[in-house]
Enzyme design. Structure first.
Site, PDB file in Angstrom:
ATOM      1  NE  ARG A  65      50.522  25.998  33.404  1.00 55.69           N
ATOM      2  CZ  ARG A  65      49.405  25.401  33.801  1.00 55.69           C
ATOM      3  NH1 ARG A  65      49.352  24.878  35.007  1.00 55.69           N
ATOM      4  NH2 ARG A  65      48.350  25.330  33.016  1.00 55.69           N
TER       5      ARG A  65
ATOM      6  CG  HIS B  85      38.197  27.505  42.840  1.00 58.70           C
ATOM      7  ND1 HIS B  85      37.359  28.264  42.062  1.00 58.70           N
ATOM      8  CD2 HIS B  85      37.676  27.537  44.099  1.00 58.70           C
ATOM      9  CE1 HIS B  85      36.379  28.753  42.802  1.00 58.70           C
ATOM     10  NE2 HIS B  85      36.539  28.319  44.046  1.00 58.70           N
TER      11      HIS B  85
ATOM     12  CE1 TYR C 147      47.060  32.826  38.088  1.00 68.27           C
ATOM     13  CE2 TYR C 147      44.791  32.293  38.644  1.00 68.27           C
ATOM     14  CZ  TYR C 147      46.026  31.916  38.158  1.00 68.27           C
ATOM     15  OH  TYR C 147      46.237  30.620  37.751  1.00 68.27           O
TER      16      TYR C 147
ATOM     17  CD1 TRP D  57      34.436  36.759  33.926  1.00 67.92           C
ATOM     18  CD2 TRP D  57      36.213  37.275  35.171  1.00 67.92           C
ATOM     19  NE1 TRP D  57      34.230  38.019  34.417  1.00 67.92           N
ATOM     20  CE2 TRP D  57      35.311  38.351  35.205  1.00 67.92           C
ATOM     21  CE3 TRP D  57      37.385  37.361  35.911  1.00 67.92           C
ATOM     22  CZ2 TRP D  57      35.560  39.525  35.910  1.00 67.92           C
ATOM     23  CZ3 TRP D  57      37.636  38.529  36.630  1.00 67.92           C
ATOM     24  CH2 TRP D  57      36.744  39.596  36.619  1.00 67.92           C
TER      25      TRP D  57
ATOM     26  CB  SER E 298      33.721  30.563  35.490  1.00 70.27           C
ATOM     27  OG  SER E 298      34.936  31.122  35.016  1.00 70.27           O
TER      28      SER E 298
ATOM     29  CD  GLU F 294      42.120  29.045  40.953  1.00 70.79           C
ATOM     30  OE1 GLU F 294      42.907  28.503  41.771  1.00 70.79           O
ATOM     31  OE2 GLU F 294      41.867  28.563  39.842  1.00 70.79           O
ATOM     32  NE  ARG F 295      48.971  31.547  41.393  1.00 73.14           N
ATOM     33  CZ  ARG F 295      49.786  31.319  40.365  1.00 73.14           C
ATOM     34  NH1 ARG F 295      49.577  30.279  39.581  1.00 73.14           N
ATOM     35  NH2 ARG F 295      50.797  32.128  40.132  1.00 73.14           N
TER      36      ARG F 295
ATOM     37  CG  ASN G 115      46.016  27.192  40.610  1.00 75.37           C
ATOM     38  OD1 ASN G 115      47.020  26.575  40.279  1.00 75.37           O
ATOM     39  ND2 ASN G 115      45.454  28.108  39.828  1.00 75.37           N
TER      40      ASN G 115
ATOM     41  NE  ARG H 126      35.996  30.485  39.613  1.00 73.92           N
ATOM     42  CZ  ARG H 126      36.467  31.513  40.319  1.00 73.92           C
ATOM     43  NH1 ARG H 126      35.655  32.471  40.715  1.00 73.92           N
ATOM     44  NH2 ARG H 126      37.759  31.582  40.633  1.00 73.92           N
TER      45      ARG H 126
ATOM     46  CG  HIS I 116      34.874  26.209  38.959  1.00 75.64           C
ATOM     47  ND1 HIS I 116      34.852  26.690  37.675  1.00 75.64           N
ATOM     48  CD2 HIS I 116      36.027  26.658  39.507  1.00 75.64           C
ATOM     49  CE1 HIS I 116      35.932  27.406  37.446  1.00 75.64           C
ATOM     50  NE2 HIS I 116      36.675  27.391  38.545  1.00 75.64           N
TER      51      HIS I 116
END
Length: 206
Positions: free
Chosen positions: A116, A158, A91, A15, A13, A88-89, A160, A61, A10
């Site tokens: 990471r 996304h 978080y 954020w 965004s 997305e992953r 990830n 997004r 995407h």
């Protein structure tokens, strides 16, 4: 051109711009993100790509990015499948936090490990390994059969969730995938062999 799979992260965004961990939270695109999505559509149109079906996540997004790309391609009526398997992953406890504030709270080294490492999740969240464990079965069951049937498929998702796919398609190790950063709004174009492996890959850039 058949058996084409295009992956697009995407556009920027709100954020991303604020340097916040986003995950499953649902901000929309910035003006820059809208332009990035439109540019991705322009690049695909310029090279003559058209699609038979599109897949995206359950998050705004990615959906907005896909809509803008399809507008540029003149394919607004394309069948679109939305599924949170492509989200997305997650978080977890980091979601919504400024990345600098997270480093101040948990320490730079710990936040770096969460971001990471391949298999160390943040508190309450997912590692890249966890993300791949939901993305890849969905890809194998729903997306890959479309490409194998000779259709051209676009996936707007996304960083990830797409890294999990690229890890499989490019045959990358768990160490190699951690070094891969996907630019926002940049199409990755694969042509797949009958067995689902990648015959070729190009990245469309301005």
């Amino acid at each position: 051109m058949n058996n084409v799979l295009v992956l697009v992260r995407h556009g920027e965004s709100e954020w991303n711009k604020l340097n916040l961990f986003t995950g499953w939270r649902d901000p929309d695109l910035t003006e820059k993100g809208v332009e990035e999505a439109r540019k991705a559509g322009e690049l695909l149109k310029k090279d003559g790509y058209t699609f038979d079906i599109a897949f995206t996540s359950a998050l705004t997004r990615a959906q907005h990015t896909l809509s803008l790309i399809l507008d540029e391609l003149g394919q607004r009526n394309l069948p679109i499948v939305e599924n949170q398997a492509l989200n997305e992953r997650d978080y977890g406890d980091l979601s919504g936090l400024n990345k600098d504030d997270a480093r101040a709270r948990w320490g730079e080294e710990q936040v770096h490990i969460w971001r990471r490492s391949y298999d160390v999740p943040p508190p309450g969240g997912e590692s890249l390994k966890d993300t791949a464990a939901r993305v890849l079965p969905y890809y194998e069951a729903e997306i890959l059969p479309q490409v194998k049937a000779g259709r051209n498929v676009i996936v707007a998702a996304h960083g990830n969730s797409l890294r999990a796919l690229i890890m499989k398609l490019d045959g990358l190790s768990t160490e190699e995938i951690l070094k891969l950063n996907l630019a926002t709004g940049e199409p990755y174009v694969y042509r797949l062999n009958p067995d689902g492996s990648a015959a070729s890959k190009i990245t469309l850039t301005v």
